[in-house]
Each structure stands twice: as structure tokens, then as C-alpha cells.
Design a protein around this motif. Structure first.
Motif, PDB file in Angstrom:
ATOM      1  N   TYR A 334       0.469  -0.979  -0.010  1.00 48.66           N
ATOM      2  CA  TYR A 334       0.055   0.137   0.471  1.00 48.66           C
ATOM      3  C   TYR A 334       0.976   1.276  -0.381  1.00 48.66           C
ATOM      4  O   TYR A 334       0.639   2.601  -0.129  1.00 48.66           O
ATOM      5  CB  TYR A 334      -0.924   0.312   0.772  1.00 48.66           C
ATOM      6  N   GLN A 335       1.989   0.885   0.482  1.00 51.11           N
ATOM      7  CA  GLN A 335       2.925   2.085   0.609  1.00 51.11           C
ATOM      8  C   GLN A 335       3.326   2.892  -1.150  1.00 51.11           C
ATOM      9  O   GLN A 335       3.469   4.309  -1.472  1.00 51.11           O
ATOM     10  CB  GLN A 335       4.445   2.039   1.560  1.00 51.11           C
ATOM     11  N   ALA A 360      -4.562  -2.195  -0.106  1.00 50.80           N
ATOM     12  CA  ALA A 360      -5.174  -1.029   0.322  1.00 50.80           C
ATOM     13  C   ALA A 360      -5.764  -0.422   0.861  1.00 50.80           C
ATOM     14  O   ALA A 360      -6.391   0.341   1.848  1.00 50.80           O
ATOM     15  CB  ALA A 360      -5.995   0.000  -1.044  1.00 50.80           C
ATOM     16  N   TYR A 361      -6.429  -1.821   1.449  1.00 49.53           N
ATOM     17  CA  TYR A 361      -7.258  -2.245   2.436  1.00 49.53           C
ATOM     18  C   TYR A 361      -6.927  -2.152   3.890  1.00 49.53           C
ATOM     19  O   TYR A 361      -7.103  -3.057   4.458  1.00 49.53           O
ATOM     20  CB  TYR A 361      -8.838  -3.090   2.042  1.00 49.53           C
ATOM     21  N   ASP A 362      -6.754  -0.760   4.409  1.00 51.39           N
ATOM     22  CA  ASP A 362      -5.403  -0.350   5.489  1.00 51.39           C
ATOM     23  C   ASP A 362      -5.281   0.449   6.401  1.00 51.39           C
ATOM     24  O   ASP A 362      -5.139   1.767   5.298  1.00 51.39           O
ATOM     25  CB  ASP A 362      -4.048  -1.536   5.200  1.00 51.39           C
ATOM     26  N   PRO A 363      -5.348   1.181   7.047  1.00 50.79           N
ATOM     27  CA  PRO A 363      -6.278   1.832   7.954  1.00 50.79           C
ATOM     28  C   PRO A 363      -4.504   2.663   7.401  1.00 50.79           C
ATOM     29  O   PRO A 363      -4.783   4.657   6.957  1.00 50.79           O
ATOM     30  CB  PRO A 363      -5.573   2.026   9.477  1.00 50.79           C
ATOM     31  N   PHE A 379      -9.827  -4.065  -4.281  1.00 52.42           N
ATOM     32  CA  PHE A 379     -11.080  -5.346  -4.599  1.00 52.42           C
ATOM     33  C   PHE A 379     -10.746  -6.492  -3.188  1.00 52.42           C
ATOM     34  O   PHE A 379      -9.645  -6.376  -2.726  1.00 52.42           O
ATOM     35  CB  PHE A 379     -10.769  -6.025  -6.180  1.00 52.42           C
ATOM     36  N   ILE A 380     -11.245  -6.630  -2.529  1.00 51.04           N
ATOM     37  CA  ILE A 380     -11.265  -7.862  -1.243  1.00 51.04           C
ATOM     38  C   ILE A 380     -12.539  -9.207  -1.748  1.00 51.04           C
ATOM     39  O   ILE A 380     -13.123  -9.080  -2.079  1.00 51.04           O
ATOM     40  CB  ILE A 380     -11.825  -6.633   0.122  1.00 51.04           C
ATOM     41  N   ASN A 381     -11.958 -10.315  -0.898  1.00 49.16           N
ATOM     42  CA  ASN A 381     -12.437 -11.221  -0.729  1.00 49.16           C
ATOM     43  C   ASN A 381     -13.687 -11.543   0.736  1.00 49.16           C
ATOM     44  O   ASN A 381     -13.123 -13.242   0.607  1.00 49.16           O
ATOM     45  CB  ASN A 381     -11.759 -12.545  -1.422  1.00 49.16           C
ATOM     46  N   PHE A 382     -13.464 -10.674   1.413  1.00 50.54           N
ATOM     47  CA  PHE A 382     -14.291 -10.752   2.769  1.00 50.54           C
ATOM     48  C   PHE A 382     -15.443  -9.654   3.331  1.00 50.54           C
ATOM     49  O   PHE A 382     -15.287  -8.578   2.443  1.00 50.54           O
ATOM     50  CB  PHE A 382     -13.232 -10.921   3.516  1.00 50.54           C
TER      51      PHE A 382
END
Length: 496
Positions: A334-335, A360-363, A379-382
Motif C-alpha cells: 500500500y506504501q 489498500a484496505y488498510d488504515p 477489491f477484497i474477498n471477505f
């Protein structure tokens, strides 16, 4: 000789192409050690032999039906699974209740897993890792090394589930103990951890290592069931006793990603660009994902690898502008995504769609990226953590994670660490007195469309094929907003 480890380590997965092969592959990127250390709250204390002290321990498993979007729960105290996406056509299965029978009292958590009707504990035998009172499990994950705490969340997820299980259930009178070994972010550490696990544990659950090839042959040679969060190397995938709760085949990529783009951003899909970290799995998967998405109908005008040590992204953004790219996908940490987004903002360039995978789904992505990452699609799978109230299993994970590791941040690796532990318990309870390493492996090989009670998209655990379902979120005013009604499950394409 211990395998050399690079200064920068790829968090694999999700780059593995979440497609895990999409996610993992995507995730197979390098992370900045200082950034990861801060995000994970520092490294874990490790004993001299690489062993961490600790013991730990799911809610009733239920099926989800994608055709109608309705959730169906079994009797016995199990919690209902999350509703499947309308028209999704995916199906999960399982059982609800507790290994001791009965149901939860009002205000209590539902017990994890019920033994199927007719299953008896008669004939139960002790063996490796099993005594009259306990069943010892192992977790071998990267907890120290260039990126301290890299896969601490996978261990924490497995530990959280076992804590939950021990509070409500047992397996034929035996509680679970979780022993942690630090694989130290190298293949040698992974091999040493599994050598110890072969002797001390009945099975391994929720393990995660960037260099998981090291212990693959060791686990297979001793017949150790290794139900991992995910496998990230070809050697681990080939291990006959190793299975990932997140299933992946790096030779394929999910069609859901290009299909989402072509449906919602058709013009942009004809002028696409891929910027990937030119190292490790990300380098291979960056090109592979382009191949798969091209087969699905997208057209790429610019595909470029970026060295891990590169800090000036301006030249790449200039190329994006010159090529007229309207869709930009970043594959890496994500960095890396934040650096690219900031360079685009500084250049006054904004594509129609900026896409990343689950990293990217990270604070940290939201906090460090600020206005530059506004509008990013991931896009995520949960089930998104913001929607935990819609899925009892996700709610349990978040609750018990804070009990075993106060202040810990939930993430992809934690979700599948929990899922792996639940999968072990589900299959172990179903065997009763016939439980052994071999019978457990026989059961796991038949697991298909595993959802951990609707917590995540169906995974093809036994066949080790890439799971094809993704859901899409977009960052709006600092919050992740759903862009799809549940998962898109459209099969996979070859990435070769």
C-alpha cells in the motif's frame, strides 16, 4: 545453509493475486520495514529457539446461497451465515452448534462446531501432539526479520479462534493449545519451525510466511497436516499435506476485476495501465494479471515495473499522461500505491479509475495517503470490517482478536488465520474417535467452497484452485464504501 533473505520482503499474498493469486500475488510486493513495524505495533518477543510461548482457541458453520441472497443456518446453536450476493450463484456449507451439543444461552457467543449426527468419540487415540486433555497445534509465521511482525496477524487470527473455541467447546474432551514458532522471514526459519512442529504438534494452523518453501518438504515428510492462512510459493502449493484456507493458483487471475472495469468504466478499460513493484512475486504477477485482463477484453497502453528503492514516481506519471491512460492499477504494497497516488495528484493527473487489491484496505493507506488516495477502488474477498454486524463470524473474529491481542488491527491475514483454525476444528470434530493426521488430511482434501461461516468468499481448499470471487470498495471521504452488492464470481483466466 539458510536461504538469504532480501532487505525488502513481499507481503505476498493478495498479490498472490487475490485472486490471491490475485491478492496474494498482488500482495507479493515489498513493504517498507518501518511502515509495517508501525502498522503492526512492533515485533513480537521471540525465544532463542524461535518458539513463542502462548496458548490460545468459532461460531456454528452455515451455508450461504448466492442465487437468492438468503442465508441458511443449521440447527444446534450455530450462527447464520452472511447472505450471498444476489445472482452470485456461489454456495457454502457447514454445520452449526457445539462439539459438546446444546446451544448458547442468551447473551453468550454461540458454540463453534457440532459433531455430525452419529459421530462418536469411541476409539479416540492419543498420538503426536495429543494427550488425554489437550490437542497441540502449531503456527509457523514470520514474526521477526526485515519486517518485524510481518505476519503476526495470521498468528493472532488463529489464536483468537482457538480462544473462542476453548471458551465454548472441546474435541472429545480435549482443549486446544496453540504453539507459535517464528519463521523469521526466511526459508531456513520456516523449515526449522516445521521440524519442531512435526515433533510437538498434531497439526499446524493459520501459518503464513513470505518464504514458505522452506518447510514444505519437512511438513510433507512427517505427514503433518498444514492448514495455512495461504500458500505463497510453488513448493508449498505442491506439498501434499499443505492446504490454504485462502486458495490460490498463481497461473490464473479472477475475471471479476476486468469484468468490473469493463462494465463500469468501459472506455477506461481500453486505455489501461499497470504499475507494479519490480521485485518478487509482484513482478511476475503484474505481467500475468495484464495477460489475463487482456484476454478478458481490456487493452493496456502502459505496463511498467518500479524498483523497490525508487522514490521518484513523477517520470512514471508523466508516461501515464503521455499514453493517455484512463485506468491505472497499482500492484505492490500500500506504501507503493500511496507514492503513486501522491505523484499523480502533484502532477494534476487523475485517471477515471485507480485500482488496488486488498493491500489498500488498510488504515495505513488511508491515513498516509490522505486526499491523494481519495476515490481509490479496492477489491477484497471477505466481509468488510465495517459490515461486521452483517456476519456473525466476522464479529466473533473482531471480538476475540481484541481479547487475545488488545489493540491489534484486523486484516486479510488475520481473517484467513482465523478461517484456517475454524477449518481444522470443523473437520476434526466431524471425525470424532477416528481423528488422526491421515484421516484429517483425507477430509481436508475434499473441502470445497469453504467460507468460514460466510466470513469470506468461497475457497477451493482441497483442489488448491484460485477462488474467483471479489467484492469492490471505493474510498469516499476517508471511508470505504461498497461498490458491488456482495461478490462478483466470474471464473478465472490464464495469466500465462
Amino acid at each position: 545453509m539458510r536461504a538469504r533473505r532480501p532487505r525488502w520482503v513481499a507481503p505476498v499474498v493478495v498479490g498472490l493475486t487475490l485472486s490471491l493469486a490475485g491478492s496474494l500475488a498482488a500482495c507479493g510486493s515489498q513493504l517498507d520495514p518501518d511502515t509495517v513495524r508501525a502498522a503492526n505495533g512492533g515485533g513480537a518477543g521471540v525465544a532463542g529457539d524461535g518458539r513463542l510461548g502462548g496458548d490460545a482457541g468459532a461460531a456454528g458453520t452455515t451455508g450461504t446461497t448466492g442465487d437468492s441472497g438468503a442465508a441458511v443456518g443449521d440447527a444446534g446453536g450455530g450462527a447464520a451465515g452472511a447472505a450471498g450476493p444476489a445472482g452470485g450463484g456461489t454456495t457454502g456449507s457447514g454445520t452449526g452448534g457445539t462439539s459438546r451439543g446444546g446451544s448458547a444461552a442468551a447473551g453468550e457467543d454461540p458454540p463453534p462446531v457440532a459433531a455430525p449426527k452419529g459421530v462418536s468419540c469411541d476409539g479416540f487415540k492419543n498420538g503426536p501432539g495429543i494427550t488425554d486433555k489437550t490437542i497441540t497445534l502449531a503456527n509457523v509465521s514470520d514474526l521477526s526479520g526485515p519486517v518485524p511482525g510481518l505476519f503476526q496477524p495470521a498468528y493472532d487470527g488463529a489464536k483468537a479462534f482457538i480462544s473462542y473455541f476453548n471458551a465454548t467447546s472441546d474435541i472429545c474432551g480435549r482443549k486446544l493449545q496453540l504453539q507459535s514458532y517464528d519463521s523469521r522471514t526466511d526459508a531456513g526459519g520456516d523449515q526449522q519451525g516445521y521440524a519442531k512442529a512435526c515433533d510437538s504438534a498434531f497439526a499446524a494452523v493459520g501459518s503464513m510466511s513470505a518464504f514458505d518453501s522452506g518447510g514444505a518438504q519437512t511438513a510433507q515428510s512427517c505427514g503433518l497436516p498444514d492448514i495455512r492462512a495461504a500458500a505463497v510459493t510453488a513448493a508449498r502449493a505442491a506439498c501434499s499435506t499443505c492446504y490454504g484456507a485462502s486458495s490460490v493458483n498463481a497461473a490464473t487471475f479472477e475475471n471479476a476485476v476486468p469484468d468490473y472495469v469493463l462494465k463500469n468504466y468501459k472506455a477506461a478499460g481500453q486505455k489501461a495501465a499497470m504499475i507494479y513493484l519490480n521485485a518478487g512475486a509482484a513482478a511476475e504477477n503484474g505481467k500475468g494479471q495484464v495477460n489475463a485482463m487482456t484476454r478478458r477484453g481490456m487493452k493496456f497502453v502502459y505496463v511498467q515495473g518500479v524498483d523497490v528503492s525508487e522514490f521518484n514516481y513523477a517520470p512514471f506519471v508523466q508516461k501515464l499522461k503521455e499514453k493517455g491512460a484512463r485506468y491505472v492499477q497499482a500492484l505492490g504494497s500500500y506504501q507503493h500505491g500511496v507514492k503513486l497516488a501522491q505523484a499523480m495528484q502533484q502532477a494534476g493527473y487523475k485517471p477515471d479509475l485507480f485500482m488496488m487489491d486488498v493491500v489498500a484496505y488498510d488504515p495505513g493507506f488511508v491515513q498516509s495517503g490522505g486526499s491523494a488516495v481519495e476515490g481509490t477502488t479496492a477489491f477484497i474477498n471477505f466481509v468488510p470490517f465495517e459490515q461486521a454486524g452483517s456476519n456473525n463470524e466476522m464479529g466473533l473474529y473482531l471480538k476475540y482478536l481484541q481479547q487475545v491481542s488488545p489493540g491489534a488491527k484486523p486484516n486479510f491475514f488475520g481473517v484467513f488465520g482465523w478461517s484456517a483454525a475454524r477449518l481444522f476444528v470443523t473437520e476434526a470434530v466431524s471425525l470424532g474417535g477416528r481423528l488422526s493426521r491421515q484421516t484429517l488430511l483425507d477430509k481436508v482434501r475434499g473441502v470445497d467452497k469453504w467460507t468460514a461461516n460466510g466470513m469470506h468468499a468461497p475457497q477451493y481448499v482441497g483442489s488448491k484452485q484460485t477462488a474467483d470471487c471479489w467484492r469492490f470498495l471505493q474510498l469516499s471521504k476517508g471511508r470505504w464504501v461498497p461498490r458491488t452488492n456482495g461478490y462478483l464470481c466470474n471464473g478465472v483466466s490464464s495469466s500465462k
